[in-house]
Design a protein around this motif. Structure first.
Motif, PDB file in Angstrom:
ATOM      1  N   ASN A  17     -65.850  20.457  22.425  1.00 25.35           N
ATOM      2  CA  ASN A  17     -65.251  21.768  22.192  1.00 25.35           C
ATOM      3  C   ASN A  17     -64.846  21.841  20.715  1.00 25.35           C
ATOM      4  N   ASP A  62     -61.816  25.384  19.918  1.00 24.84           N
ATOM      5  CA  ASP A  62     -60.372  25.439  20.164  1.00 24.84           C
ATOM      6  C   ASP A  62     -59.697  24.211  19.573  1.00 24.84           C
ATOM      7  N   ARG A  85     -57.209  21.423  19.009  1.00 25.72           N
ATOM      8  CA  ARG A  85     -56.191  20.726  19.789  1.00 25.72           C
ATOM      9  C   ARG A  85     -55.910  19.372  19.139  1.00 25.72           C
ATOM     10  N   VAL A 120     -52.199  29.611  23.913  1.00 28.22           N
ATOM     11  CA  VAL A 120     -52.133  28.463  24.834  1.00 28.22           C
ATOM     12  C   VAL A 120     -50.909  28.645  25.720  1.00 28.22           C
ATOM     13  N   ASP A 149     -54.434  22.802  29.059  1.00 28.33           N
ATOM     14  CA  ASP A 149     -55.787  23.350  29.004  1.00 28.33           C
ATOM     15  C   ASP A 149     -56.499  23.077  30.313  1.00 28.33           C
ATOM     16  N   ASP A 150     -57.499  23.891  30.590  1.00 23.35           N
ATOM     17  CA  ASP A 150     -58.421  23.598  31.681  1.00 23.35           C
ATOM     18  C   ASP A 150     -59.197  22.331  31.299  1.00 23.35           C
ATOM     19  N   LYS A 171     -62.575  22.661  29.757  1.00 27.04           N
ATOM     20  CA  LYS A 171     -62.567  23.221  28.404  1.00 27.04           C
ATOM     21  C   LYS A 171     -62.212  22.152  27.378  1.00 27.04           C
ATOM     22  N   SER A 172     -61.232  21.325  27.696  1.00 27.30           N
ATOM     23  CA  SER A 172     -60.783  20.286  26.765  1.00 27.30           C
ATOM     24  C   SER A 172     -60.246  19.111  27.555  1.00 27.30           C
ATOM     25  N   THR A 196     -56.861  17.317  26.521  1.00 34.67           N
ATOM     26  CA  THR A 196     -55.586  18.007  26.720  1.00 34.67           C
ATOM     27  C   THR A 196     -55.515  18.683  28.086  1.00 34.67           C
ATOM     28  N   GLY A 197     -56.490  18.388  28.937  1.00 39.56           N
ATOM     29  CA  GLY A 197     -56.491  18.968  30.279  1.00 39.56           C
ATOM     30  C   GLY A 197     -56.420  17.919  31.363  1.00 39.56           C
ATOM     31  N   GLN A 248     -55.971  25.064  36.584  1.00 36.35           N
ATOM     32  CA  GLN A 248     -55.429  26.286  35.985  1.00 36.35           C
ATOM     33  C   GLN A 248     -53.907  26.273  36.120  1.00 36.35           C
TER      34      GLN A 248
END
Length: 643
Positions: free
Chosen positions: A244, A247, A249, A333, A409-410, A413-414, A417-418, A438
């Motif tokens: 990614n 975004d 992060r 975020v 984060d999802d 997506k990352s 951090t998810g 989510q």
């Protein structure tokens, strides 16, 4: 230094530089027991000339005692290093191996096939970009095939290579290969992976592993050219698009302050591209600044990319500490107190909903709990099942609640951090891992209430939650609200219930109308507005006691329905019990313990409930009592059953 030595040094330096600049592919192998995963890795290492002579000699010797290939060298022994693995002929733990070709470096994770080692497979898959899923050509798609495909997909692996192994045992049948491909398409329809490829091979003999096999002339790609070997696929698969880069992060791991002139924020860039001069903001504070420098041991960088360990300096002095994130200034975020997540449970002691655990999300440590298990996923059939707890190696979609707001984060997506790990607070052992699906709420916690306070204040959520206090007390906090005319018996019943609950070991607090007016509400009169304010204050105090896990008992006339309903709205549905003490007016007036009815009749007291001010009967009280007809003990016994 001689000319020859200089040439050797130059050769070594250029060789190291060449390898340093190669990109790295992490991949896992998985499949049913005895599908040939370890043999495949051994074949890759052997045929790509990545086995040292002493290693080959050692496994040649070991093949005579632990091998499963007769007189031939058992290449699986290169990977199955544990004695128990060799004795059983299976893989138990995740085995990592490194090898390199002219085009790319590789780290292989050989993961176990048995269901009881699901956690081990999840560990190996968590850092992989590609998964090789082996299928025995004799048996086709198995239960383990679906399970491993699901786990690989759950962990966000974008590239799947379906290696249909042991083709030599089905005479390299094209029809059998096509049949298995069709079988797997049904599994693939339930996955998110955008890149799925199929390859026929024989790990034992090396067909289509490193060298193209003469036994599969029918194996071709979409353009009609000969199909790629496994190693060729591993070398050409495009993994840069998996990162990614959009975004930003950057979770801060450490604040580096060696002297007064330098303040840097250290960590690994999880997503996005970071450059000097870029505007960023820190989360959760939201304070903005500009990147001044990106510092590394080898000098400053003009740009940093995901996976790089860097130190960032900013132009402004803003408060940033370990666990904070640096994101783009315009990034949206969410700061949340909870989220839905897929959790892999990794410990013999089951996950208990409601129990407090330590959670580590990126570089932030916090406390949290699973408030609900939405459903457990049968990793073999992918069906959803009801579950009260999670046992070892199970996977479930859960609702997680935290004690402090954090950015999330999802996972797809990352991943950096998810994802999070769950740690037992007593043993400090990692017991689970989760992938965030989510957020379940926005910036405000569930206790937050809109207010018309004249002060400019925001709601502050404490780290010790109501559930934690209730667990310590051994029962939940509640409010039992006695309402009725003066002289109806409210205070007597409230006091009797307080004594009985206390005797049984419950933590209680009694709020009596007269006592409250001696302190908390001594500034209030008996007008309708003052009465409403009196009840409002008592309701707020009662709520605080209930949040402390205490059963609070109140005895107030509280004549107006809207005031009582306003107090009820402060509590959860099952935490507020309204008891209407419905003793007839003539009985109350006959009792007149304080002489108030007589004064009201004589006009000495204005707005006295029942005489010259109305009493609004509750419309939906949880309990009703008439002390003219029922004994105190009968009423208390009934309330105890209700509680």
């Amino acid at each position: 230094m001689s000319h020859q030595s200089a040439l050797i040094a130059d050769d070594i330096e250029s060789y190291l530089k060449e390898h340093e600049n190669k990109d790295l592919l992490r991949f896992i192998t998985c499949g049913s027991v005895d599908d040939g995963k370890s043999t495949l890795i051994g074949r890759l290492l052997h045929d790509s000339k990545m086995i040292y002579e002493d290693q080959l000699a050692a496994i040649t010797q070991a093949s005579k005692t632990s091998g499963t290939t007769g007189d031939a060298v058992d290449l699986a022994l290169l990977v199955d290093g544990l004695q128990s693995e060799r004795e059983q002929g299976i893989t138990i733990d995740v085995a990592y191996r490194f090898f390199s070709t002219d085009k790319r470096k590789f780290i292989i994770a050989d993961t176990p096939g048995h269901e009881q080692y699901t956690r081990n497979m999840a560990t190996g898959a968590s850092t992989a970009s590609l998964a090789i899923i082996l299928i025995d050509a004799r048996y086709g798609v198995q239960t383990q095939t679906r399970r491993h495909s699901f786990i690989a997909d759950l962990l966000g692996i974008q590239h799947l290579v379906i290696a249909i192994n042991k083709m030599d045992l089905v005479e390299f049948s094209e029809a059998r290969f096509d049949e298995i491909v069709t079988q797997y398409q049904e599994v693939a329809s339930k996955l998110h992976a955008p890149d799925i490829r199929f390859i026929p091979l024989s790990a034992l003999n090396g067909d289509n592993v490193v060298d193209r096999s003469e036994h599969t002339p029918w194996y071709r790609d979409a353009s009609g050219a000969p199909g790629a070997t496994l190693l060729e696929l591993l070398e050409i698969v495009e993994i840069t698009h998996d990162q990614n880069l959009a975004d930003l992060r950057f979770p801060v791991q450490y604040v580096n302050r060696p002297n007064l002139d330098f303040r840097g924020y250290c960590g690994t860039l999880a997503a996005g591209i970071l450059r000097p001069g870029q505007r960023i903001k820190a989360l959760p504070s939201g304070k903005a600044s500009t990147v001044e420098r990106i510092v590394t041991f080898d000098g400053d960088l003009e740009a940093a990319y995901p996976g790089q360990a860097i130190t960032v300096t900013l132009e402004d002095e803003i408060d940033i500490s370990r666990g904070d994130w640096l994101v783009s200034e315009d990034a949206e975020v969410p700061l949340v107190f909870g989220f839905d997540a897929d959790i892999v449970w990794m410990h013999d002691t089951a996950l208990e909903p409601g129990k407090l655990y330590d959670l580590k999300l990126a570089t932030r440590d916090m406390a949290g709990k699973v408030t609900a298990i939405d459903y457990q996923i049968d990793v073999n059939t992918l069906e959803h099942r009801h579950a009260e707890h999670l046992d070892l190696n199970t996977i479930a979609r859960c609702t997680v609640e935290l004690t402090a707001p954090v950015p999330v984060d999802d996972y797809r997506k990352s991943p950096g951090t998810g994802s999070f790990i769950i740690i037992d607070r007593l043993t400090n052992v990692t017991v689970g891992a989760g992938m965030i699906h989510q957020p379940t709420d926005s910036e405000t916690p569930y206790e937050y209430r809109e207010h018309d306070s004249k002060a400019n204040v925001v709601w502050n959520r404490t780290s010790v939650t109501q559930a934690m206090r209730e667990q310590l007390n051994g029962h939940s906090g509640k409010c039992i609200w006695f309402t009725g005319l003066s002289g109806s018996g409210k205070s007597t019943l409230a006091n009797g219930l307080d004594i009985e609950l206390n005797r049984r070991g419950y933590h209680t607090m009694l709020l009596d109308g007269d006592n409250v007016r001696h302190g908390l509400c001594k500034d209030l009169g008996m007008s309708e507005a003052d009465r409403a304010e009196n009840i409002r204050r008592v309701g707020e105090v009662a709520r605080l006691f209930a949040e402390a896990g205490i059963i609070v008992i109140t005895a107030f006339i509280s004549p107006f329905r809207k005031d009582r309903d306003a107090v009820r709205a402060l509590f959860d549905d099952d935490a507020f019990i309204e008891v209407h003490v419905d003793t007839p007016l003539d009985v109350c007036e006959q009792r007149d313990p304080k002489g108030l009815y007589q004064k009201a009749r004589e006009g000495k007291i204005k707005d006295f409930t029942g005489i010259n001010s109305p009493y609004e009967v509750p419309s939906a009280a949880e309990a009703t009592a008439n002390t003219a007809e029922q004994s105190q003990q009968d009423v208390i016994d009934r309330l105890l059953k209700l509680l």
